[in-house]
Write a protein that holds these residues in place. Sequence first.
Motif, PDB file in Angstrom:
ATOM      1  N   PHE A  54       0.856  -1.181   0.000  1.00  0.00           N
ATOM      2  CA  PHE A  54       0.000   0.000   0.000  1.00  0.00           C
ATOM      3  C   PHE A  54       0.895   1.234   0.000  1.00  0.00           C
ATOM      4  CE2 PHE A  54      -3.122   2.911   1.960  1.00  0.00           C
ATOM      5  CZ  PHE A  54      -4.225   2.606   1.180  1.00  0.00           C
ATOM      6  N   PRO A  55       0.482   2.316  -0.660  1.00  0.00           N
ATOM      7  CA  PRO A  55       1.318   3.529  -0.666  1.00  0.00           C
ATOM      8  C   PRO A  55       1.590   4.046   0.741  1.00  0.00           C
ATOM      9  CG  PRO A  55      -0.448   3.701  -2.292  1.00  0.00           C
ATOM     10  CD  PRO A  55      -0.728   2.466  -1.472  1.00  0.00           C
ATOM     11  N   LYS A  56       2.807   4.479   0.946  1.00  0.00           N
ATOM     12  CA  LYS A  56       3.191   5.026   2.248  1.00  0.00           C
ATOM     13  C   LYS A  56       2.678   6.462   2.379  1.00  0.00           C
ATOM     14  CE  LYS A  56       7.465   2.381   2.946  1.00  0.00           C
ATOM     15  NZ  LYS A  56       6.798   1.157   2.725  1.00  0.00           N
ATOM     16  N   PRO A  57       2.339   6.857   3.608  1.00  0.00           N
ATOM     17  CA  PRO A  57       1.910   8.241   3.810  1.00  0.00           C
ATOM     18  C   PRO A  57       3.104   9.196   3.737  1.00  0.00           C
ATOM     19  CG  PRO A  57       2.027   7.107   5.904  1.00  0.00           C
ATOM     20  CD  PRO A  57       2.307   6.080   4.840  1.00  0.00           C
ATOM     21  N   ILE A  58       2.788  10.459   3.525  1.00  0.00           N
ATOM     22  CA  ILE A  58       3.825  11.496   3.543  1.00  0.00           C
ATOM     23  C   ILE A  58       3.616  12.354   4.794  1.00  0.00           C
ATOM     24  CG2 ILE A  58       4.118  11.541   1.035  1.00  0.00           C
ATOM     25  CD1 ILE A  58       2.420  14.129   1.026  1.00  0.00           C
ATOM     26  N   PRO A  59       4.700  12.821   5.401  1.00  0.00           N
ATOM     27  CA  PRO A  59       4.555  13.676   6.585  1.00  0.00           C
ATOM     28  C   PRO A  59       4.027  15.052   6.189  1.00  0.00           C
ATOM     29  CG  PRO A  59       6.870  13.417   6.007  1.00  0.00           C
ATOM     30  CD  PRO A  59       6.091  12.554   5.068  1.00  0.00           C
ATOM     31  N   LEU A  60       3.103  15.568   6.985  1.00  0.00           N
ATOM     32  CA  LEU A  60       2.526  16.884   6.727  1.00  0.00           C
ATOM     33  C   LEU A  60       2.949  17.897   7.786  1.00  0.00           C
ATOM     34  CD1 LEU A  60      -1.098  15.787   5.761  1.00  0.00           C
ATOM     35  CD2 LEU A  60       0.810  16.333   4.232  1.00  0.00           C
ATOM     36  N   GLY A  61       3.591  17.430   8.828  1.00  0.00           N
ATOM     37  CA  GLY A  61       4.027  18.308   9.909  1.00  0.00           C
ATOM     38  C   GLY A  61       3.513  17.793  11.232  1.00  0.00           C
ATOM     39  N   GLY A  62       4.319  17.907  12.246  1.00  0.00           N
ATOM     40  CA  GLY A  62       3.939  17.365  13.547  1.00  0.00           C
ATOM     41  C   GLY A  62       3.714  15.871  13.417  1.00  0.00           C
ATOM     42  N   ARG A  63       2.569  15.410  13.896  1.00  0.00           N
ATOM     43  CA  ARG A  63       2.234  13.989  13.776  1.00  0.00           C
ATOM     44  C   ARG A  63       1.286  13.719  12.618  1.00  0.00           C
ATOM     45  NH1 ARG A  63       0.351  12.223  19.643  1.00  0.00           N
ATOM     46  NH2 ARG A  63      -1.363  11.743  18.254  1.00  0.00           N
ATOM     47  N   ALA A  64       0.972  14.733  11.840  1.00  0.00           N
ATOM     48  CA  ALA A  64       0.008  14.590  10.741  1.00  0.00           C
ATOM     49  C   ALA A  64       0.656  13.950   9.516  1.00  0.00           C
ATOM     50  CB  ALA A  64      -0.562  15.949  10.361  1.00  0.00           C
ATOM     51  N   VAL A  65      -0.067  13.014   8.918  1.00  0.00           N
ATOM     52  CA  VAL A  65       0.366  12.397   7.667  1.00  0.00           C
ATOM     53  C   VAL A  65      -0.810  12.401   6.696  1.00  0.00           C
ATOM     54  CG1 VAL A  65       2.108  10.902   8.739  1.00  0.00           C
ATOM     55  CG2 VAL A  65      -0.225  10.046   8.398  1.00  0.00           C
ATOM     56  N   GLY A  66      -0.493  12.209   5.439  1.00  0.00           N
ATOM     57  CA  GLY A  66      -1.523  12.123   4.417  1.00  0.00           C
ATOM     58  C   GLY A  66      -1.032  11.255   3.276  1.00  0.00           C
ATOM     59  N   TRP A  67      -1.947  10.882   2.404  1.00  0.00           N
ATOM     60  CA  TRP A  67      -1.632  10.038   1.266  1.00  0.00           C
ATOM     61  C   TRP A  67      -1.926  10.806  -0.007  1.00  0.00           C
ATOM     62  CZ3 TRP A  67      -3.163   8.388   5.905  1.00  0.00           C
ATOM     63  CH2 TRP A  67      -2.539   7.279   6.448  1.00  0.00           C
ATOM     64  N   ILE A  68      -1.080  10.633  -1.003  1.00  0.00           N
ATOM     65  CA  ILE A  68      -1.283  11.293  -2.294  1.00  0.00           C
ATOM     66  C   ILE A  68      -2.401  10.555  -3.014  1.00  0.00           C
ATOM     67  CG2 ILE A  68      -0.217  11.896  -4.494  1.00  0.00           C
ATOM     68  CD1 ILE A  68       2.466  11.994  -2.930  1.00  0.00           C
ATOM     69  N   GLU A  69      -3.452  11.287  -3.368  1.00  0.00           N
ATOM     70  CA  GLU A  69      -4.647  10.669  -3.929  1.00  0.00           C
ATOM     71  C   GLU A  69      -4.350   9.875  -5.203  1.00  0.00           C
ATOM     72  OE1 GLU A  69      -9.284  11.754  -4.466  1.00  0.00           O
ATOM     73  OE2 GLU A  69      -7.867  13.261  -5.213  1.00  0.00           O
TER      74      GLU A  69
END
Length: 71
Positions: free
Chosen positions: A31-46
């Motif tokens: 599965f695609p790995k998340p990217i860090p968005l800052g602090g503890r927040a992560v997101g996935w590239i759609e």
Amino acid sequence: MNHRILRLPELLHKTGLSRNTAYRLIREEGFPKPIPLGGRAVGWIESEIDAWIEERMQKRQTIDVSASLAS
């Protein structure tokens, strides 16, 4: 370049996966790995998630075609 970032709730809704399953697939390299968005927040590239869904659909079609040929 314009990339949309999905946060966890939207990712789970889009894929139909549970949180545990998504993270297990990440650990297993499926599965695609998340990217860090800052602090503890992560997101996935759609677009990466869309490609993963498309790959799953292609695998299903390949299995369906193989099963039909075997019959």
